[in-house]
Design a protein around this motif. Sequence first.
Motif, PDB file in Angstrom:
ATOM      1  N   GLY A   1       0.804  -1.215   0.000  1.00  0.00           N
ATOM      2  CA  GLY A   1       0.000   0.000   0.000  1.00  0.00           C
ATOM      3  C   GLY A   1       0.838   1.267   0.000  1.00  0.00           C
ATOM      4  N   PHE A   2       2.163   1.119   0.040  1.00  0.00           N
ATOM      5  CA  PHE A   2       3.093   2.250   0.007  1.00  0.00           C
ATOM      6  C   PHE A   2       4.461   1.724  -0.386  1.00  0.00           C
ATOM      7  CE2 PHE A   2       3.677   0.334   4.104  1.00  0.00           C
ATOM      8  CZ  PHE A   2       5.014   0.530   4.433  1.00  0.00           C
ATOM      9  N   ARG A   3       5.350   2.638  -0.719  1.00  0.00           N
ATOM     10  CA  ARG A   3       6.729   2.235  -1.016  1.00  0.00           C
ATOM     11  C   ARG A   3       7.619   2.658   0.148  1.00  0.00           C
ATOM     12  NH1 ARG A   3      11.633   2.683  -2.393  1.00  0.00           N
ATOM     13  NH2 ARG A   3      12.588   1.671  -4.147  1.00  0.00           N
ATOM     14  N   PRO A   4       8.190   1.679   0.856  1.00  0.00           N
ATOM     15  CA  PRO A   4       9.056   2.022   1.986  1.00  0.00           C
ATOM     16  C   PRO A   4      10.328   2.725   1.500  1.00  0.00           C
ATOM     17  CG  PRO A   4       8.997  -0.363   1.651  1.00  0.00           C
ATOM     18  CD  PRO A   4       8.069   0.245   0.663  1.00  0.00           C
ATOM     19  N   PRO A   5      11.011   3.417   2.411  1.00  0.00           N
ATOM     20  CA  PRO A   5      12.260   4.062   2.019  1.00  0.00           C
ATOM     21  C   PRO A   5      13.326   3.042   1.620  1.00  0.00           C
ATOM     22  CG  PRO A   5      11.912   4.223   4.391  1.00  0.00           C
ATOM     23  CD  PRO A   5      10.679   3.601   3.806  1.00  0.00           C
ATOM     24  N   GLU A   6      14.313   3.521   0.886  1.00  0.00           N
ATOM     25  CA  GLU A   6      15.429   2.668   0.483  1.00  0.00           C
ATOM     26  C   GLU A   6      16.123   2.093   1.712  1.00  0.00           C
ATOM     27  OE1 GLU A   6      16.995   1.658  -2.603  1.00  0.00           O
ATOM     28  OE2 GLU A   6      15.041   2.373  -3.240  1.00  0.00           O
ATOM     29  N   PRO A   7      16.438   0.808   1.703  1.00  0.00           N
ATOM     30  CA  PRO A   7      17.194   0.253   2.825  1.00  0.00           C
ATOM     31  C   PRO A   7      18.644   0.724   2.757  1.00  0.00           C
ATOM     32  CG  PRO A   7      16.874  -1.418   1.138  1.00  0.00           C
ATOM     33  CD  PRO A   7      16.106  -0.201   0.710  1.00  0.00           C
ATOM     34  N   PRO A   8      19.278   0.886   3.903  1.00  0.00           N
ATOM     35  CA  PRO A   8      20.686   1.292   3.876  1.00  0.00           C
ATOM     36  C   PRO A   8      21.566   0.152   3.355  1.00  0.00           C
ATOM     37  CG  PRO A   8      19.964   0.898   6.123  1.00  0.00           C
ATOM     38  CD  PRO A   8      18.749   0.757   5.246  1.00  0.00           C
ATOM     39  N   LEU A   9      22.499   0.500   2.494  1.00  0.00           N
ATOM     40  CA  LEU A   9      23.456  -0.474   1.969  1.00  0.00           C
ATOM     41  C   LEU A   9      24.692  -0.508   2.856  1.00  0.00           C
ATOM     42  CD1 LEU A   9      23.563   0.342  -1.863  1.00  0.00           C
ATOM     43  CD2 LEU A   9      22.129  -1.316  -0.685  1.00  0.00           C
ATOM     44  N   GLU A  10      25.201  -1.686   3.085  1.00  0.00           N
ATOM     45  CA  GLU A  10      26.478  -1.836   3.771  1.00  0.00           C
ATOM     46  C   GLU A  10      27.496  -2.260   2.722  1.00  0.00           C
ATOM     47  OE1 GLU A  10      28.675  -4.781   6.966  1.00  0.00           O
ATOM     48  OE2 GLU A  10      26.489  -4.704   6.952  1.00  0.00           O
ATOM     49  N   ARG A  11      28.389  -1.364   2.377  1.00  0.00           N
ATOM     50  CA  ARG A  11      29.392  -1.656   1.359  1.00  0.00           C
ATOM     51  C   ARG A  11      30.364  -2.711   1.891  1.00  0.00           C
ATOM     52  NH1 ARG A  11      32.364   2.112  -2.952  1.00  0.00           N
ATOM     53  NH2 ARG A  11      33.439   0.389  -3.945  1.00  0.00           N
ATOM     54  N   LEU A  12      30.740  -3.637   1.036  1.00  0.00           N
ATOM     55  CA  LEU A  12      31.660  -4.705   1.400  1.00  0.00           C
ATOM     56  C   LEU A  12      33.021  -4.448   0.765  1.00  0.00           C
ATOM     57  CD1 LEU A  12      29.231  -7.703   0.774  1.00  0.00           C
ATOM     58  CD2 LEU A  12      29.729  -6.574   2.956  1.00  0.00           C
ATOM     59  N   ASP A  13      34.070  -4.695   1.489  1.00  0.00           N
ATOM     60  CA  ASP A  13      35.429  -4.544   0.987  1.00  0.00           C
ATOM     61  C   ASP A  13      35.802  -5.868   0.316  1.00  0.00           C
ATOM     62  OD1 ASP A  13      37.998  -3.694   0.452  1.00  0.00           O
ATOM     63  OD2 ASP A  13      38.677  -3.810   2.539  1.00  0.00           O
ATOM     64  N   LEU A  14      35.344  -6.021  -0.912  1.00  0.00           N
ATOM     65  CA  LEU A  14      35.449  -7.280  -1.632  1.00  0.00           C
ATOM     66  C   LEU A  14      36.891  -7.611  -1.991  1.00  0.00           C
ATOM     67  CD1 LEU A  14      33.666  -9.509  -2.930  1.00  0.00           C
ATOM     68  CD2 LEU A  14      33.807  -8.188  -5.046  1.00  0.00           C
ATOM     69  N   VAL A  15      37.280  -8.841  -1.708  1.00  0.00           N
ATOM     70  CA  VAL A  15      38.592  -9.334  -2.070  1.00  0.00           C
ATOM     71  C   VAL A  15      38.485 -10.191  -3.332  1.00  0.00           C
ATOM     72  CG1 VAL A  15      40.512 -10.825  -1.352  1.00  0.00           C
ATOM     73  CG2 VAL A  15      39.437  -9.274   0.299  1.00  0.00           C
ATOM     74  N   ASP A  16      37.420 -10.990  -3.443  1.00  0.00           N
ATOM     75  CA  ASP A  16      37.275 -11.889  -4.583  1.00  0.00           C
ATOM     76  C   ASP A  16      35.814 -12.292  -4.715  1.00  0.00           C
ATOM     77  OD1 ASP A  16      38.050 -13.577  -6.708  1.00  0.00           O
ATOM     78  OD2 ASP A  16      38.249 -15.295  -5.359  1.00  0.00           O
ATOM     79  N   ALA A  17      35.401 -12.580  -5.933  1.00  0.00           N
ATOM     80  CA  ALA A  17      34.087 -13.162  -6.203  1.00  0.00           C
ATOM     81  C   ALA A  17      34.322 -14.334  -7.149  1.00  0.00           C
ATOM     82  CB  ALA A  17      33.160 -12.126  -6.830  1.00  0.00           C
ATOM     83  N   TRP A  18      34.186 -15.522  -6.630  1.00  0.00           N
ATOM     84  CA  TRP A  18      34.416 -16.731  -7.409  1.00  0.00           C
ATOM     85  C   TRP A  18      33.056 -17.326  -7.711  1.00  0.00           C
ATOM     86  CZ3 TRP A  18      37.660 -21.449  -5.398  1.00  0.00           C
ATOM     87  CH2 TRP A  18      38.099 -22.206  -6.482  1.00  0.00           C
ATOM     88  N   ILE A  19      32.669 -17.293  -8.956  1.00  0.00           N
ATOM     89  CA  ILE A  19      31.325 -17.704  -9.362  1.00  0.00           C
ATOM     90  C   ILE A  19      31.411 -19.025 -10.114  1.00  0.00           C
ATOM     91  CG2 ILE A  19      29.252 -16.996 -10.609  1.00  0.00           C
ATOM     92  CD1 ILE A  19      30.098 -15.140  -8.256  1.00  0.00           C
ATOM     93  N   GLY A  20      30.610 -19.979  -9.687  1.00  0.00           N
ATOM     94  CA  GLY A  20      30.593 -21.288 -10.326  1.00  0.00           C
ATOM     95  C   GLY A  20      29.823 -21.287 -11.631  1.00  0.00           C
ATOM     96  N   GLU A  21      30.023 -22.318 -12.405  1.00  0.00           N
ATOM     97  CA  GLU A  21      29.386 -22.451 -13.702  1.00  0.00           C
ATOM     98  C   GLU A  21      27.862 -22.439 -13.601  1.00  0.00           C
ATOM     99  OE1 GLU A  21      29.260 -25.956 -16.967  1.00  0.00           O
ATOM    100  OE2 GLU A  21      31.243 -25.394 -16.230  1.00  0.00           O
ATOM    101  N   ARG A  22      27.328 -22.970 -12.539  1.00  0.00           N
ATOM    102  CA  ARG A  22      25.885 -23.098 -12.363  1.00  0.00           C
ATOM    103  C   ARG A  22      25.254 -21.834 -11.777  1.00  0.00           C
ATOM    104  NH1 ARG A  22      22.698 -26.314  -8.252  1.00  0.00           N
ATOM    105  NH2 ARG A  22      20.674 -26.172  -9.189  1.00  0.00           N
ATOM    106  N   ALA A  23      26.020 -20.810 -11.525  1.00  0.00           N
ATOM    107  CA  ALA A  23      25.563 -19.624 -10.822  1.00  0.00           C
ATOM    108  C   ALA A  23      24.425 -18.898 -11.519  1.00  0.00           C
ATOM    109  CB  ALA A  23      26.727 -18.671 -10.594  1.00  0.00           C
ATOM    110  N   ARG A  24      24.245 -19.019 -12.810  1.00  0.00           N
ATOM    111  CA  ARG A  24      23.189 -18.276 -13.509  1.00  0.00           C
ATOM    112  C   ARG A  24      21.799 -18.831 -13.228  1.00  0.00           C
ATOM    113  NH1 ARG A  24      24.457 -14.061 -16.628  1.00  0.00           N
ATOM    114  NH2 ARG A  24      26.599 -13.975 -17.258  1.00  0.00           N
ATOM    115  N   GLY A  25      21.690 -20.048 -12.755  1.00  0.00           N
ATOM    116  CA  GLY A  25      20.400 -20.629 -12.442  1.00  0.00           C
ATOM    117  C   GLY A  25      19.920 -20.212 -11.070  1.00  0.00           C
ATOM    118  N   THR A  26      18.745 -20.658 -10.707  1.00  0.00           N
ATOM    119  CA  THR A  26      18.241 -20.354  -9.376  1.00  0.00           C
ATOM    120  C   THR A  26      18.544 -21.503  -8.437  1.00  0.00           C
ATOM    121  OG1 THR A  26      16.086 -21.280  -9.930  1.00  0.00           O
ATOM    122  CG2 THR A  26      16.374 -18.899 -10.238  1.00  0.00           C
ATOM    123  N   MET A  27      18.762 -21.176  -7.223  1.00  0.00           N
ATOM    124  CA  MET A  27      18.984 -22.191  -6.183  1.00  0.00           C
ATOM    125  C   MET A  27      17.652 -22.377  -5.462  1.00  0.00           C
ATOM    126  SD  MET A  27      22.078 -22.915  -6.469  1.00  0.00           S
ATOM    127  CE  MET A  27      23.758 -22.441  -6.583  1.00  0.00           C
ATOM    128  N   GLY A  28      17.298 -23.545  -5.127  1.00  0.00           N
ATOM    129  CA  GLY A  28      16.018 -23.725  -4.477  1.00  0.00           C
ATOM    130  C   GLY A  28      16.128 -24.630  -3.398  1.00  0.00           C
TER     131      GLY A  28
END
Length: 103
Positions: free
Chosen positions: A76-103
């Motif tokens: 019934g309304f649009r809540p305010p934007e949630p605050p983002l917590e920025r991450l100090d990323l070192v690496d993102a290792w993505i597997g071959e199956r990552a494009r699908g959905t996990m269930g």
Amino acid sequence: MSYAFTYEVPIGPDVYARIKEGLGAEPPKGLVAHLAYRTEAGLRYVDVWESEADWEAFVEERLHPVVDGVLTETLGFRPPEPPLERLDLVDAWIGERARGTMG
């Protein structure tokens, strides 16, 4: 330089599914990984993008139009934007199956 962050939203998997359906199947330009998991308060997202500019373009061009409609209809309304917590990323290792959905 990668842009990574986490934030929590007070919605359930049903609302999340409606938002994701509204976004369509085409992955956004610059998205490396998006994780959504349950918490006591709703869902928490962890995102990794190629750049902050890619994230901001996605938010303005695709995400906000969908979220505004779904949340206004659901809550019934649009809540305010949630605050983002920025991450100090070192690496993102993505597997071959990552494009699908996990269930």
